[in-house]
Motif scaffolding. Structure first.
Motif, short mmCIF file in Angstrom:
data_model
loop_
_atom_site.label_atom_id
_atom_site.label_comp_id
_atom_site.label_asym_id
_atom_site.label_seq_id
_atom_site.Cartn_x
_atom_site.Cartn_y
_atom_site.Cartn_z
N GLU A 195 39.34 127.68 48.30
CA GLU A 195 38.34 128.36 47.55
C GLU A 195 37.24 127.38 47.27
OE1 GLU A 195 39.67 129.93 44.07
OE2 GLU A 195 41.40 131.24 44.95
N ARG A 196 37.33 126.43 47.21
CA ARG A 196 36.29 125.15 47.12
C ARG A 196 35.22 124.95 48.28
NH1 ARG A 196 40.21 121.33 44.11
NH2 ARG A 196 40.34 120.38 46.10
N ASP A 197 36.04 125.31 49.36
CA ASP A 197 35.30 124.97 50.53
C ASP A 197 35.49 126.03 51.70
OD1 ASP A 197 34.11 124.25 52.78
OD2 ASP A 197 35.17 122.06 52.85
N PRO A 198 34.70 127.33 51.53
CA PRO A 198 34.71 128.41 52.09
C PRO A 198 34.60 128.16 53.81
CG PRO A 198 33.18 128.61 50.63
CD PRO A 198 33.38 127.19 50.56
N ALA A 199 34.40 127.16 54.38
CA ALA A 199 34.53 126.90 55.87
C ALA A 199 35.62 126.19 56.19
CB ALA A 199 33.40 125.83 56.13
N GLY A 200 36.71 125.68 55.25
CA GLY A 200 37.88 125.44 55.57
C GLY A 200 37.75 123.85 55.57
N ILE A 201 38.97 123.47 55.56
CA ILE A 201 39.33 121.81 55.48
C ILE A 201 39.90 121.58 56.76
CG2 ILE A 201 40.50 119.94 54.41
CD1 ILE A 201 40.06 121.74 51.75
N ALA A 202 39.38 120.68 57.72
CA ALA A 202 40.11 120.28 58.78
C ALA A 202 41.43 119.79 58.57
CB ALA A 202 39.38 119.13 59.49
N PHE A 203 42.35 119.83 59.58
CA PHE A 203 43.70 119.13 59.23
C PHE A 203 44.19 119.05 60.92
CE2 PHE A 203 44.59 123.63 59.79
CZ PHE A 203 46.27 123.70 59.99
N ASP A 204 45.25 118.34 60.85
CA ASP A 204 45.94 117.85 62.23
C ASP A 204 47.42 118.92 62.15
OD1 ASP A 204 47.35 117.32 64.31
OD2 ASP A 204 47.60 115.32 63.80
N PRO A 205 47.40 119.92 63.07
CA PRO A 205 48.43 121.11 62.72
C PRO A 205 49.70 120.45 63.76
CG PRO A 205 46.96 121.64 64.40
CD PRO A 205 46.24 120.74 63.80
N HIS A 206 50.18 119.25 63.12
CA HIS A 206 51.32 118.52 63.91
C HIS A 206 52.55 119.33 63.65
CE1 HIS A 206 52.48 115.95 60.76
NE2 HIS A 206 51.02 115.69 60.57
N PRO A 207 53.84 119.15 64.44
CA PRO A 207 54.81 119.94 64.24
C PRO A 207 55.41 119.65 63.04
CG PRO A 207 54.93 119.24 66.51
CD PRO A 207 53.48 118.75 65.75
N GLU A 208 55.71 118.39 62.55
CA GLU A 208 56.10 117.87 61.44
C GLU A 208 55.45 118.45 60.26
OE1 GLU A 208 55.01 115.83 63.82
OE2 GLU A 208 56.95 115.38 64.84
N LEU A 209 54.09 118.52 60.18
CA LEU A 209 53.31 119.31 59.00
C LEU A 209 53.70 120.65 58.80
CD1 LEU A 209 51.36 119.15 56.72
CD2 LEU A 209 49.61 120.02 58.66
#
Length: 168
Positions: free
Chosen positions: A69-83
């Motif tokens: 909600e605070r960042d409508p563009a979204g927050i980058a992340f690394d979608p690795h399998p462990e996460l």
């Protein structure tokens, strides 16, 4: 601002990466005949490491960002399998609209049972496993969110209508 929901785009990228999943939530309910509107897709991926690796690659192609909600563009992340394996629910925004990844949906304790009870539909030119209406209802009941409670009467009526038609 999130892109408009384009389920065909999401399903195409998931299919191109051989991701095994079951569609659940509001969009699955719509496929089953619900009149309730939804603005996202919810999927339950098979929890195997190989599948989560393929899912992570698909999320990169989808340009997935964590929804905030605070960042409508979204927050980058690394979608690795462990996460991916470590989260219960991961709300994301993608270039194809909002996508919620749910590894442990409320009220559903076994992916293999969810998958076995699902049916295959052709959606957007792709074959998609769609959760059984009873599983969709069970998950919404267990989640207990206001928006889920608001949708439940529609889903109960849909289930009754389907049962009436099957008796006739």
């Amino acid at each position: 601002m999130a892109a408009p929901l384009d389920p065909a785009c999401i399903f195409a990228v998931l299919a191109d990466h051989d991701v095994e999943y079951v569609l659940i939530g509001g969009l699955a309910a719509v496929v089953r005949g619900s009149t309730a509107m939804t603005n996202d897709a919810d999927i339950v991926p098979a929890p195997t490491l190989d599948n989560l690796e393929r899912l992570g690659a698909a999320l990169v192609i989808l340009e997935a960002q964590l929804r905030s909600e605070r960042d409508p563009a979204g927050i980058a992340f690394d979608p690795h399998p462990e996460l991916l394996a470590s989260v219960d629910v991961l709300p994301m925004t993608t270039r194809c609209g909002d996508l919620d990844l749910t590894l442990r949906p409320a009220g559903i304790d076994d992916y293999s049972k969810l998958r076995a009870a699902s049916d295959e539909f052709e959606l957007g030119g792709r074959r998609v496993q769609v959760a059984a209406l009873d599983d969709i209802i069970r998950s919404k009941e267990a989640a207990g969110r206001a928006r889920d409670r608001a949708t439940l009467p529609i889903l109960y009526a849909l289930r009754e209508e389907i049962e009436r038609r099957s008796v006739s």
